[in-house]
Design an enzyme around this catalytic site. Structure first.
Site, PDB file in Angstrom:
ATOM      1  N   GLY A 111      71.029  60.661  14.109  1.00  0.00           N
ATOM      2  CA  GLY A 111      70.940  60.122  12.755  1.00  0.00           C
ATOM      3  C   GLY A 111      70.387  58.703  12.668  1.00  0.00           C
ATOM      4  N   GLU A 112      70.594  57.907  13.740  1.00  0.00           N
ATOM      5  CA  GLU A 112      70.234  56.482  13.661  1.00  0.00           C
ATOM      6  C   GLU A 112      68.737  56.266  13.871  1.00  0.00           C
ATOM      7  OE1 GLU A 112      74.185  56.846  15.875  1.00  0.00           O
ATOM      8  OE2 GLU A 112      72.386  58.019  15.464  1.00  0.00           O
ATOM      9  N   ALA A 113      68.178  55.409  12.997  1.00  0.00           N
ATOM     10  CA  ALA A 113      66.729  55.140  13.037  1.00  0.00           C
ATOM     11  C   ALA A 113      66.263  54.597  14.384  1.00  0.00           C
ATOM     12  CB  ALA A 113      66.359  54.169  11.920  1.00  0.00           C
ATOM     13  N   LYS A 115      67.432  55.155  17.348  1.00  0.00           N
ATOM     14  CA  LYS A 115      67.393  56.228  18.351  1.00  0.00           C
ATOM     15  C   LYS A 115      66.131  57.073  18.157  1.00  0.00           C
ATOM     16  CE  LYS A 115      72.331  56.798  19.318  1.00  0.00           C
ATOM     17  NZ  LYS A 115      73.425  57.767  19.475  1.00  0.00           N
TER      18      LYS A 115
END
Length: 208
Positions: A111-113, A115
């Site tokens: 979900g994290e940008a 990553k």
């Protein structure tokens, strides 16, 4: 026939290892790091990025969320596994959207940008080793991101007003080291993605 003792103990050893591996795979889904440690402990996976990456590629029952989360972590070790994972893939003769589908088939995007960012950078670098279509890897990186956004836009029921082909072309103006990519090239990508989406997450309604 009577099984010789050696064969029997080998069979039991292998069966025991299989049980340990199945437990480790279950553990991997909850705690990827712990799961991998258990796999090292029972001798199933070597403690090298190449061995772990090959295990990710060749074990369809692994949890796709856990693979994505593990490879997206900022630690050098996790990054080296991500790099090995991508370097074990071949994108020869593929379009960028075809290569992206292939790349994202083995795990769910985290979900994290940040990553996703790391993953797209490595993907773009690897893709550009097989093509001279782009001025540099930055172009492939920006376009790959753009394709993921288009895919979500085109296939998510939550998006009422869909991106048009003109908007997609406009969004990708000047990305080729200041120059434009051919409109037919971008238009064909748009058509393929709109016709057939790909899933990047298990909660994603886009067609597989």
């Amino acid at each position: 026939g009577v099984t010789p003792r050696g064969d029997e103990s080998l069979f039991l050893k292998q069966r025991e290892q299989k049980i340990q591996v199945q437990k480790a795979i279950k553990l991997f889904a909850q705690k990827p790091k712990k799961g991998l440690e258990a796999l090292h402990a029972c001798g199933w996976v070597e403690k090298t990025p190449a061995s772990i990456a090959a295990f990710f590629h060749n074990t369809p029952e692994l949890d796709k969320h856990a693979i994505g989360d593990f490879m997206g972590e900022p630690d050098e070790w996790n990054k080296s596994v991500l790099y090995a994972y991508v370097d074990q893939m071949s994108f020869d003769g593929m379009t960028i959207d075809g290569a992206l589908r292939h790349f994202l088939a083995g795990f769910w995007l985290p979900g994290e940008a940040q990553k996703i960012d790391r993953m797209m950078e490595k993907f773009a670098e690897r893709f550009c080793q097989n093509t001279s279509a782009f001025a540099n890897a930055d172009t492939a990186y920006v376009l790959a991101y753009s394709i993921i956004l288009l895919n979500t836009d085109a296939h998510s029921p939550k998006v009422a007003k869909k991106m048009t082909k003109e908007e997609f072309l406009r969004n990708n103006r000047g990305i080729n080291d200041g120059g434009d990519l051919p409109p037919e090239f971008l238009g064909a990508i748009y058509d393929r993605i709109v016709a057939s989406g790909f899933r990047v997450d298990s909660n994603d309604e886009a067609a597989a």
